[in-house]
Structure formats: structure tokens, C-alpha cells
Write a protein that holds these residues in place. Sequence first.
Motif, PDB file in Angstrom:
ATOM      1  N   SER A 132     -73.601  91.142  40.444  1.00  0.00           N
ATOM      2  CA  SER A 132     -74.100  89.782  40.583  1.00  0.00           C
ATOM      3  C   SER A 132     -74.193  89.102  39.220  1.00  0.00           C
ATOM      4  CB  SER A 132     -75.472  89.792  41.265  1.00  0.00           C
ATOM      5  OG  SER A 132     -76.037  88.497  41.283  1.00  0.00           O
ATOM      6  N   THR A 160     -64.900  77.338  52.046  1.00  0.00           N
ATOM      7  CA  THR A 160     -65.105  78.236  53.189  1.00  0.00           C
ATOM      8  C   THR A 160     -65.573  77.458  54.414  1.00  0.00           C
ATOM      9  OG1 THR A 160     -65.667  80.072  51.719  1.00  0.00           O
ATOM     10  CG2 THR A 160     -66.391  80.237  54.009  1.00  0.00           C
ATOM     11  N   ALA A 203     -73.483  90.040  46.236  1.00  0.00           N
ATOM     12  CA  ALA A 203     -72.888  91.129  45.446  1.00  0.00           C
ATOM     13  C   ALA A 203     -73.543  92.456  45.808  1.00  0.00           C
ATOM     14  CB  ALA A 203     -73.043  90.844  43.960  1.00  0.00           C
ATOM     15  N   PRO A 262     -73.026  82.072  46.897  1.00  0.00           N
ATOM     16  CA  PRO A 262     -72.817  83.175  47.846  1.00  0.00           C
ATOM     17  C   PRO A 262     -72.320  84.470  47.213  1.00  0.00           C
ATOM     18  CG  PRO A 262     -72.063  81.116  48.803  1.00  0.00           C
ATOM     19  CD  PRO A 262     -72.443  80.806  47.388  1.00  0.00           C
ATOM     20  N   ASP A 263     -71.336  84.404  46.311  1.00  0.00           N
ATOM     21  CA  ASP A 263     -70.790  85.633  45.724  1.00  0.00           C
ATOM     22  C   ASP A 263     -71.806  86.332  44.837  1.00  0.00           C
ATOM     23  OD1 ASP A 263     -68.395  85.316  47.009  1.00  0.00           O
ATOM     24  OD2 ASP A 263     -67.383  84.372  45.315  1.00  0.00           O
ATOM     25  N   SER A 264     -72.707  85.585  44.230  1.00  0.00           N
ATOM     26  CA  SER A 264     -73.757  86.196  43.414  1.00  0.00           C
ATOM     27  C   SER A 264     -74.810  86.842  44.300  1.00  0.00           C
ATOM     28  CB  SER A 264     -74.403  85.144  42.513  1.00  0.00           C
ATOM     29  OG  SER A 264     -75.488  85.685  41.789  1.00  0.00           O
ATOM     30  N   GLN A 289     -67.731  77.095  43.830  1.00  0.00           N
ATOM     31  CA  GLN A 289     -68.121  78.396  44.374  1.00  0.00           C
ATOM     32  C   GLN A 289     -69.392  78.336  45.226  1.00  0.00           C
ATOM     33  OE1 GLN A 289     -66.111  81.098  43.932  1.00  0.00           O
ATOM     34  NE2 GLN A 289     -64.750  79.713  42.836  1.00  0.00           N
ATOM     35  N   GLY A 322     -69.397  77.243  48.340  1.00  0.00           N
ATOM     36  CA  GLY A 322     -69.023  77.497  49.729  1.00  0.00           C
ATOM     37  C   GLY A 322     -68.380  76.318  50.430  1.00  0.00           C
ATOM     38  N   TRP A 343     -70.756  88.250  37.930  1.00  0.00           N
ATOM     39  CA  TRP A 343     -70.197  87.064  38.596  1.00  0.00           C
ATOM     40  C   TRP A 343     -70.762  85.790  37.971  1.00  0.00           C
ATOM     41  CZ3 TRP A 343     -71.732  82.632  40.871  1.00  0.00           C
ATOM     42  CH2 TRP A 343     -70.764  81.911  41.583  1.00  0.00           C
ATOM     43  N   ARG A 344     -72.074  85.760  37.728  1.00  0.00           N
ATOM     44  CA  ARG A 344     -72.686  84.557  37.140  1.00  0.00           C
ATOM     45  C   ARG A 344     -72.220  84.327  35.708  1.00  0.00           C
ATOM     46  NH1 ARG A 344     -78.484  86.116  37.790  1.00  0.00           N
ATOM     47  NH2 ARG A 344     -77.823  87.933  38.975  1.00  0.00           N
TER      48      ARG A 344
END
Length: 390
Positions: free
Chosen positions: A165, A32, A159, A154-156, A27, A29, A168-169
Amino acid sequence: MIERRIASEVLARLGETPALALLGPRQVGKTTLALEIGETRPSIYLDLESDADRARLSEPELYLATHEDELVILDEVHRMPDLFQILRGIIDRGRRKGLRTGRFLLLGSASIDLLRQSGESLAGRISYLEMRPIDALEVPAADVELLWARGGFPDSFLASSDRLSQRWRQDFIRTYLERDVPMLGPRIPAETLRRFWTMLAHHQSGLLNAAEFARGLGIDNKTVAIWLDLLVDLLLVRRLQPWHSNSGKRLVKSPRIYVRDSGLVHTLLGLATSEDVLGHPVAGASWEGFVIETLIATAPEGTEAHFYRTAAGAEIDLLLTLPGGKLWAVEVKRSLSPKVERGFHHACADLSPQRRIVVYPGSEAYPLSDGIEVMSLRDAGQALLAEHRA
């Protein structure tokens, strides 16, 4: 989208070598970035966690021969370790046809297994890069504090709220404990490993004391070492080694331990917001780890990172040995009016570093006595990036 600094280096390496292994935790990146690169040239993407994509490689030589003029992106490549021996033959046959660069982009979430497997089969044919979470030079200056609180996944970081956030973690940690660790390492009860990981977060920036961890978990020192090796190999924990020299000083020999992503530190300790972090005793140690990860990420290739500490109390948080032998001494302070202790002065007297830097959370750069420079994290990182071009 956050533009990742490593993208230009990936493109450069693909232009120089037949295969590039891009390593980093899940996760972060990698996929991507790989897909973005794939859109710029003929390419094919295979996810080796997908049964359908693995089925395509049931006869890998035949399948890959039909794509020899394309960049082949193999995600989670450690799932098929037998593939490396086959890639060696494909790369060698391609070289004889003039296909010398940009053949394979291998993505992996674990360092040691991938390095061992590819090292046996692809020596001289593969280059390695580590993709880290987002660092302080990849976001606007105004977002550095948020990045520290949420971490660099990135997703954290992106968020829409602190709550999302944090969730997600939490899911990220659970996935590693319940799925990835059993797949890549020894069978460890998920809850026991979570306790160990949480203990590491509580001891952020502390010296490794395996006996203390062993007593707390009811295991032996050897098991602590095995579990720590696993988290280091998964690129989730850093062992910062002490500086060794023949100076005659009594130097500390134990490494310092850091959970590499500050957001994971905070989630393991139940800290969801910046206010939670600032009110917790881990704040200073967490900031120190965040600074160290950013500076190591921005340092020139080949830089060695250590800390320095003597029995007499001389200490440097981060000692960077740049290519060519330049020494940079870095002290990390979580204060807008940083004060340098005698231990840092004594350590600099021992080592005579070329630069003496205090990194603090402010924005203004200014000098102190004895050649010490106070600067923001972004300025210190920019100074290291400038060494790439020097």
C-alpha cells in the motif's frame, strides 16, 4: 469490488442530461465505474491518453456521428480541449433528433481546466459530479481504521500488505510530480513541489500561512498561492474556508489547509502502518481531515462547508450549511472519551446550530449536555445521507 455510492447518482444524471463530467484525481476509480456503466448499455470507450484512440477522433464529428445511439465515454478528456466546442454542436443536433440524454460521459483528473473548457462550450448541456476516494460509509465498520491509515484510493486500500500500500502511494505521488503536474500546470521542479506537498502534510488542518511556506521554500508568497491553487485544482488539497457573518465577532479569515486523502498525508510523512500513524503528532489532524472529507462526501448536494474560529477562541472544526439553511456544527476528536472544550460551546452560542455533533473513533452514540451528540463517523455520515431523503 467496493460498491461506490456515487454510481447511482451517475446513472441518474445520465438519464437527465446529454453530458456528464465525472471529475476526480487519478486512480480514484472513475474509469472502472464508467466501464461498468458502459456494460449496461450500448457504449464506446476512448482513452484520450492513447495515441490510437486520439487518432480515431482526427475527424471527431464524422466519428461520433456513427455512435450517436451509444454512450460515448471519453477518458482524460482534458487532453483534447478543442473537443468541447464540437460536442456542443453534436449535442444540439442530437436534441433535434430526440437524443436528449445520456450521450457523453467525460472523465477528467483536473477540475479547473475541465470546468473552464466545458463551461465555455457546454453551458446548459452538461452536469458535473466529483468522484472522491473511498469514504468510511463505503467500507465495513471494522475497516474504517485501515481506510484512515491507507487512504481511500482503491489500489492503496485493497493492497495485500501495508508495504505494498505504501509503495503504491509513493508511486502515485511520484507520477503526479513527474508527469501530471508538468502536463496540467506550470513547470515546477518535482523535488521542490514534493517539499511543498510534504510541508502541507506537516501543517494538516492548520491555518494557511503563505509567508511561512515561502520562507521554508525560498520562494515568494505569490508562488505559494499558485502552487496551492494547482494542488486544489487537481483535487488533492482542500482549502476549507472560514465562516463569515455580520455578527460583529472578530473572525479568523485565513483558510484551513488539508491534504484530502489521509493515506497521502501518511506517505508524505513516511508513515507506513497504523502504528506509525498513531505514534506521530499528525494523528489528530489526519483523523480530522479524514472525518471532514467523509462528511462533505455524504452531505446533501448544495451543502456548504466552513470552519468557525474567533479571535476570542470560539471554534468549530466543521460547520455544514445544509440546503434550506440548517446548520450542523461538528467537532472532531481522536479519543474514545471525547471532551468538549469551552470554545465549541461558545461557538455554538454564537451560531445556534440545529445539530451539535462530536465525531470520535468509537462505535457507541450517546448524548452530552447542551444538546451535543457523540457519534461514530459512520453514524454521522448516515445522518447526513438521511438528509438527502428528508
